[in-house]
Design an enzyme around this catalytic site. Structure first.
Site, PDB file in Angstrom:
ATOM      1  N   ASN A 157      -8.493   3.972   8.311  1.00 38.80           N
ATOM      2  CA  ASN A 157      -7.920   2.848   9.050  1.00 38.80           C
ATOM      3  C   ASN A 157      -8.094   2.955  10.557  1.00 38.80           C
ATOM      4  O   ASN A 157      -8.042   1.958  11.255  1.00 38.80           O
ATOM      5  CB  ASN A 157      -6.434   2.700   8.706  1.00 38.80           C
ATOM      6  CG  ASN A 157      -5.676   4.005   8.745  1.00 38.80           C
ATOM      7  OD1 ASN A 157      -6.019   4.967   8.051  1.00 38.80           O
ATOM      8  ND2 ASN A 157      -4.663   4.065   9.577  1.00 38.80           N
ATOM      9  N   CYS A 201       0.883   2.509  13.325  1.00 40.50           N
ATOM     10  CA  CYS A 201       2.018   3.364  12.986  1.00 40.50           C
ATOM     11  C   CYS A 201       2.136   4.488  14.001  1.00 40.50           C
ATOM     12  O   CYS A 201       3.222   4.937  14.332  1.00 40.50           O
ATOM     13  CB  CYS A 201       1.842   3.973  11.598  1.00 40.50           C
ATOM     14  SG  CYS A 201       0.924   2.936  10.481  1.00 40.50           S
ATOM     15  N   GLY A 259       0.811  -1.213   0.000  1.00 40.02           N
ATOM     16  CA  GLY A 259       0.000   0.000   0.000  1.00 40.02           C
ATOM     17  C   GLY A 259       0.846   1.266   0.000  1.00 40.02           C
ATOM     18  O   GLY A 259       0.524   2.238  -0.686  1.00 40.02           O
ATOM     19  N   THR A 260       1.912   1.267   0.765  1.00 39.67           N
ATOM     20  CA  THR A 260       2.753   2.462   0.864  1.00 39.67           C
ATOM     21  C   THR A 260       3.355   2.817  -0.494  1.00 39.67           C
ATOM     22  O   THR A 260       3.316   3.978  -0.916  1.00 39.67           O
ATOM     23  CB  THR A 260       3.865   2.233   1.916  1.00 39.67           C
ATOM     24  OG1 THR A 260       3.240   1.924   3.161  1.00 39.67           O
ATOM     25  CG2 THR A 260       4.745   3.449   2.066  1.00 39.67           C
ATOM     26  N   GLN A 262      -7.893  -0.267   3.291  1.00 37.90           N
ATOM     27  CA  GLN A 262      -8.785  -0.834   4.311  1.00 37.90           C
ATOM     28  C   GLN A 262     -10.105  -1.336   3.721  1.00 37.90           C
ATOM     29  O   GLN A 262     -10.849  -2.047   4.381  1.00 37.90           O
ATOM     30  CB  GLN A 262      -9.105   0.214   5.384  1.00 37.90           C
ATOM     31  CG  GLN A 262      -7.921   0.575   6.269  1.00 37.90           C
ATOM     32  CD  GLN A 262      -7.490  -0.568   7.175  1.00 37.90           C
ATOM     33  OE1 GLN A 262      -8.298  -1.408   7.571  1.00 37.90           O
ATOM     34  NE2 GLN A 262      -6.217  -0.604   7.515  1.00 37.90           N
ATOM     35  N   THR A 307      12.008  -7.507 -10.212  1.00 38.64           N
ATOM     36  CA  THR A 307      11.560  -8.881 -10.419  1.00 38.64           C
ATOM     37  C   THR A 307      10.244  -9.125  -9.695  1.00 38.64           C
ATOM     38  O   THR A 307      10.085  -8.758  -8.533  1.00 38.64           O
ATOM     39  CB  THR A 307      12.634  -9.860  -9.896  1.00 38.64           C
ATOM     40  OG1 THR A 307      13.842  -9.605 -10.615  1.00 38.64           O
ATOM     41  CG2 THR A 307      12.214 -11.303 -10.092  1.00 38.64           C
TER      42      THR A 307
HETATM   43  C1  LIG Z   1      -1.865  -0.475   5.971  1.00 37.09           C
HETATM   44  C2  LIG Z   1      -2.221   0.753   5.216  1.00 37.09           C
HETATM   45  C3  LIG Z   1      -1.342   1.308   4.267  1.00 37.09           C
HETATM   46  C4  LIG Z   1       0.049   0.762   4.051  1.00 37.09           C
HETATM   47  O1  LIG Z   1       0.033  -0.478   3.402  1.00 37.09           O
HETATM   48  P1  LIG Z   1       1.349  -1.397   3.469  1.00 37.09           P
HETATM   49  O2  LIG Z   1       1.088  -2.480   2.497  1.00 37.09           O
HETATM   50  O3  LIG Z   1       1.456  -1.894   4.860  1.00 37.09           O
HETATM   51  O4  LIG Z   1       2.501  -0.540   3.051  1.00 37.09           O
HETATM   52  C5  LIG Z   1      -1.770   2.412   3.559  1.00 37.09           C
HETATM   53  N1  LIG Z   1      -2.987   2.946   3.744  1.00 37.09           N
HETATM   54  C6  LIG Z   1      -3.868   2.441   4.632  1.00 37.09           C
HETATM   55  C7  LIG Z   1      -5.214   3.063   4.774  1.00 37.09           C
HETATM   56  C8  LIG Z   1      -3.511   1.332   5.393  1.00 37.09           C
HETATM   57  O5  LIG Z   1      -4.375   0.849   6.291  1.00 37.09           O
END
Ligand SMILES: *Cc1c(COP(=O)(O)O)cnc(C)c1O
Length: 400
Positions: A158, A332, A78-79, A186, A244
């Site tokens: 989240n 976090c 997600g990041t 989420q 990769t």
């Molecule tokens: C967990 C989360 C992320 C980050 O995702 P990762 O795969 O852990 O990097 C970004 N946005 C929201 C809303 C999240 O809950």
């Protein structure tokens, strides 16, 4: 004491931080962690099976969103997807303008990327939210300017679970020709999503938030949007994301997506029932509490309460001793002393924001676990309050 702790069953109510890997996902991944190790970009016979597996996973993901497989780009999570959408989305549009709109309750992967873009010369508007954490459409309309090039508002929050009016925001952005991104980490596989009906241009999701493995995610990019690459160095993902391919990760995520979306309606019903039972019991049995987030426009598994006269950190410690695994604000943010930016954005004063506990429920939980967690929560709040001089004063004043 130590012994008791060791033998106690943990109750996992932190599914917004991460979910356990589904067994079906692990089973599907195993061959690619063992014998089928070839690089899917190679052109020899052994590359065939992993290549097909990646193609299948792309279809599984696209199906959930009503997207085309060619619109799904695998990332490390997600990041990365959020960073890519925001940074490349802003940069590709500089000729048109340098103004970006986000909400004030985004995940740090968005807020800190916006801070970075600001240092790089972009202008960022951070939309406030109402007391339930919803972006107001009037505020959005007011914020949009001729040089606005990108809007990013999360699908669901989240920390407090509020579901945003994404369809409406998408419609406005499309009408005005502004790129619209949503962080759906989420929401994906937790509530129904349709990128076409909702006019979404870009959407981020992450495998480990819906029963897939960690370290893999994707960015949906609508066909026709020429988002420049963020990672450079290879022709993978149609030349848009070098590196990769994480074959086991992608395969596990695909299976998790297919199964969770197949079972979406029944899981949503079951999880919502547990959530509402938790909420009902807390509101009935623990005085001076406040439900954070929207009562109905809310993720099925999210519960977030603030309790007056108690500190989140001490509650977390005490609940942990009973094996209850919950969170203050977001994973976090916990550890930091600043109260959550989300709780402040919905108008909570610092001292109340500090006493907040998030439980995130999944279909793996049971009603018995929810009851045990609420029992412990009740006991914990009572015990901590009984030692609080502030609470004591408060009760005395109430009696006068
Ligand atoms: C967990 C989360 C992320 C980050 O995702 P990762 O795969 O852990 O990097 C970004 N946005 C929201 C809303 C999240 O809950």
């Amino acid at each position: 004491m130590q012994k008791e702790v060791e033998h106690m069953e943990n109750i996992y109510l932190d599914n917004a931080a991460t979910t356990p890997l589904r067994k079906e996902a692990l089973d599907a991944m195993m061959p690619y962690l063992t014998g089928e190790y070839a690089n899917p970009s190679s052109i020899h016979p052994m590359a065939r099976t992993p290549k097909d597996a990646v193609k299948h996973a792309r279809e599984q993901i696209a199906n959930v969103l009503n997207a085309d497989p060619s619109e799904i780009f695998f990332t490390s999570g997600g990041t990365e997807s959020d960073n890519w959408a925001l940074i490349s989305g802003a940069k590709m549009s500089v000729k048109k303008g340098k103004h970006i709109i986000i909400s004030s309750i985004e995940h740090h992967a968005i807020t800190e990327t916006a801070d970075y873009l600001e240092k790089e010369g972009f202008e960022v508007t951070r939309l406030g939210v109402d007391e339930y954490g919803r972006v107001r459409i009037e505020d959005l309309l007011e914020a949009i300017r001729d040089d606005t090039v990108l809007i990013s508002v999360m699908t669901a929050n989240n920390e407090i679970g509020t579901v945003e009016p994404i369809g409406e925001i998408g419609r406005i952005a499309r009408e005005k020709g502004i790129l619209f991104h949503t962080d759906a980490v989420q929401a994906f596989c937790h509530i129904p999503l349709d990128v076409k009906a909702m006019n979404i241009d870009m959407l981020s999701a992450s495998g480990h938030k819906f029963g897939g493995p960690k370290g893999v995610g994707f960015l949906y990019i609508r066909k026709g949007i020429r988002l420049p690459p963020f990672m450079h160095g290879g022709e993978q993902e149609n030349g848009r994301r070098a590196g990769t391919t994480n074959v086991p990760g992608v395969v596990g995520m695909g299976v998790a997506a297919e199964i969770s979306s197949r079972d979406l309606a029944s899981n949503m019903a079951r999880v919502t029932e547990m959530r509402d039972h938790y909420i009902e019991r807390v509101e009935k049995e623990i005085p001076y509490c406040r439900l954070n987030g929207h009562r109905t426009e809310r993720l099925p598994g999210n519960v977030n309460f603030s309790f007056r006269f108690v500190e989140g950190e001490s509650m977390l410690m005490s609940l942990g001793m009973s094996g209850i695994c919950v969170s203050t604000g977001s994973a976090c943010a916990s550890g930091a002393l600043d109260p959550s930016h989300v709780l402040l954005a919905i108008g909570l004063p610092h001292e109340i924001a500090h006493g907040s506990i998030r439980a995130s429920i999944s279909e793996n939980n049971t009603m018995e676990q929810i009851d045990r967690a609420v029992d412990c929560l009740k006991g914990t709040v009572e015990r901590i309050r009984s030692m609080s001089p502030l609470y004591d004063d408060f009760l005395k004043q109430q009696k006068v």
